[in-house]
Scaffold this motif. Structure first.
Motif, PDB file in Angstrom:
ATOM      1  N   ARG A  10       0.823  -1.202  -0.031  1.00 44.13           N
ATOM      2  CA  ARG A  10       0.143   0.118  -0.087  1.00 44.13           C
ATOM      3  C   ARG A  10       1.084   1.411  -0.262  1.00 44.13           C
ATOM      4  NH1 ARG A  10      -5.307  -1.476   0.952  1.00 44.13           N
ATOM      5  NH2 ARG A  10      -5.713  -3.480   2.037  1.00 44.13           N
ATOM      6  N   ARG A  11       1.886   1.142   0.693  1.00 43.00           N
ATOM      7  CA  ARG A  11       2.794   2.329   0.926  1.00 43.00           C
ATOM      8  C   ARG A  11       3.521   2.671  -0.382  1.00 43.00           C
ATOM      9  NH1 ARG A  11       3.737   7.405   2.471  1.00 43.00           N
ATOM     10  NH2 ARG A  11       5.826   7.780   2.893  1.00 43.00           N
ATOM     11  N   SER A  12       3.893   1.500  -0.968  1.00 45.41           N
ATOM     12  CA  SER A  12       4.601   1.723  -2.232  1.00 45.41           C
ATOM     13  C   SER A  12       3.730   2.184  -3.300  1.00 45.41           C
ATOM     14  CB  SER A  12       5.143   0.142  -2.740  1.00 45.41           C
ATOM     15  OG  SER A  12       5.582   0.232  -4.145  1.00 45.41           O
ATOM     16  N   ASN A  13       2.676   1.853  -3.504  1.00 41.55           N
ATOM     17  CA  ASN A  13       1.764   2.672  -4.201  1.00 41.55           C
ATOM     18  C   ASN A  13       1.370   3.941  -3.939  1.00 41.55           C
ATOM     19  OD1 ASN A  13      -1.595   2.699  -5.420  1.00 41.55           O
ATOM     20  ND2 ASN A  13      -0.233   2.190  -6.863  1.00 41.55           N
ATOM     21  N   GLU A  14       1.177   4.072  -2.851  1.00 43.47           N
ATOM     22  CA  GLU A  14       0.905   5.664  -2.376  1.00 43.47           C
ATOM     23  C   GLU A  14       2.042   6.543  -2.907  1.00 43.47           C
ATOM     24  OE1 GLU A  14       0.557   5.576   1.899  1.00 43.47           O
ATOM     25  OE2 GLU A  14      -1.280   4.715   1.981  1.00 43.47           O
ATOM     26  N   LEU A  15       3.407   6.019  -2.459  1.00 42.10           N
ATOM     27  CA  LEU A  15       4.427   6.881  -2.924  1.00 42.10           C
ATOM     28  C   LEU A  15       4.562   7.120  -4.320  1.00 42.10           C
ATOM     29  CD1 LEU A  15       7.002   5.643  -0.120  1.00 42.10           C
ATOM     30  CD2 LEU A  15       6.047   8.005  -0.415  1.00 42.10           C
ATOM     31  N   TYR A  16       4.265   5.936  -5.174  1.00 41.63           N
ATOM     32  CA  TYR A  16       4.247   5.851  -6.728  1.00 41.63           C
ATOM     33  C   TYR A  16       3.382   7.047  -7.075  1.00 41.63           C
ATOM     34  CZ  TYR A  16       2.680   4.908 -11.335  1.00 41.63           C
ATOM     35  OH  TYR A  16       2.486   4.826 -12.630  1.00 41.63           O
ATOM     36  N   LEU A  17       2.409   7.021  -6.548  1.00 38.91           N
ATOM     37  CA  LEU A  17       1.107   8.015  -6.983  1.00 38.91           C
ATOM     38  C   LEU A  17       1.358   9.259  -6.657  1.00 38.91           C
ATOM     39  CD1 LEU A  17      -2.142   5.969  -5.915  1.00 38.91           C
ATOM     40  CD2 LEU A  17      -1.253   6.430  -8.305  1.00 38.91           C
ATOM     41  N   LEU A  18       2.221   9.506  -5.576  1.00 43.99           N
ATOM     42  CA  LEU A  18       2.679  10.869  -5.423  1.00 43.99           C
ATOM     43  C   LEU A  18       4.143  11.323  -6.190  1.00 43.99           C
ATOM     44  CD1 LEU A  18       2.603  10.829  -1.571  1.00 43.99           C
ATOM     45  CD2 LEU A  18       1.131  12.255  -2.888  1.00 43.99           C
TER      46      LEU A  18
END
Length: 132
Positions: A10-18
């Motif tokens: 989840r955190r990986s995807n959040e950082l990717y989207l940011l």
């Protein structure tokens, strides 16, 4: 450990989207990662953190796209299945796409060391040894 691994995805995807690829890479991506892809026209595997950055750059070149995590669940102590909505538009063609993709993430020591992509949940579960 398995819920912690779900949070890593989840955190990986959040950082990717940011667009925070440096933090994503430094905190969550194993330096020796095997980033397996089925993206048309690209090699099937990118290696290391630089390989992940290269993959992102190469898939972003012909199209604007976004991969939003819809669901993530642990399959075992090391493997997480992520379900994503891939939506985008070709930069030159204007053709849009909207589809689901399924990634298997292998995690150890709080780092993703392998990522594999599939076009169906059943295909991903079979690759994880959970369905024949």
């Amino acid at each position: 450990m398995s819920q912690e691994n779900v949070e890593i995805v989840r955190r990986s995807n959040e950082l990717y989207l940011l667009g925070d690829l440096d933090t994503m890479s430094d905190e969550l991506i194993d330096p020796e990662i095997a980033w397996e892809t089925r993206w048309p026209g690209l090699p099937p595997v990118f290696h290391g953190r630089d390989g992940v950055r290269e993959w992102i750059a190469r898939v972003s070149e012909p199209m604007e796209f976004e991969m939003k995590l819809l669901d993530a669940r642990a399959l075992d102590d090391e493997t997480v299945l992520g379900e994503f909505r891939l939506s985008g538009r070709g930069r030159e063609s204007g053709i849009s796409t909207d589809r689901k993709v399924f990634d298997l993430y292998s995690i150890r020591n709080r780092m993703i060391y392998r990522r594999r992509t599939f076009f169906s949940r059943a295909e991903a579960l079979e690759a994880a040894g959970l369905r024949k």
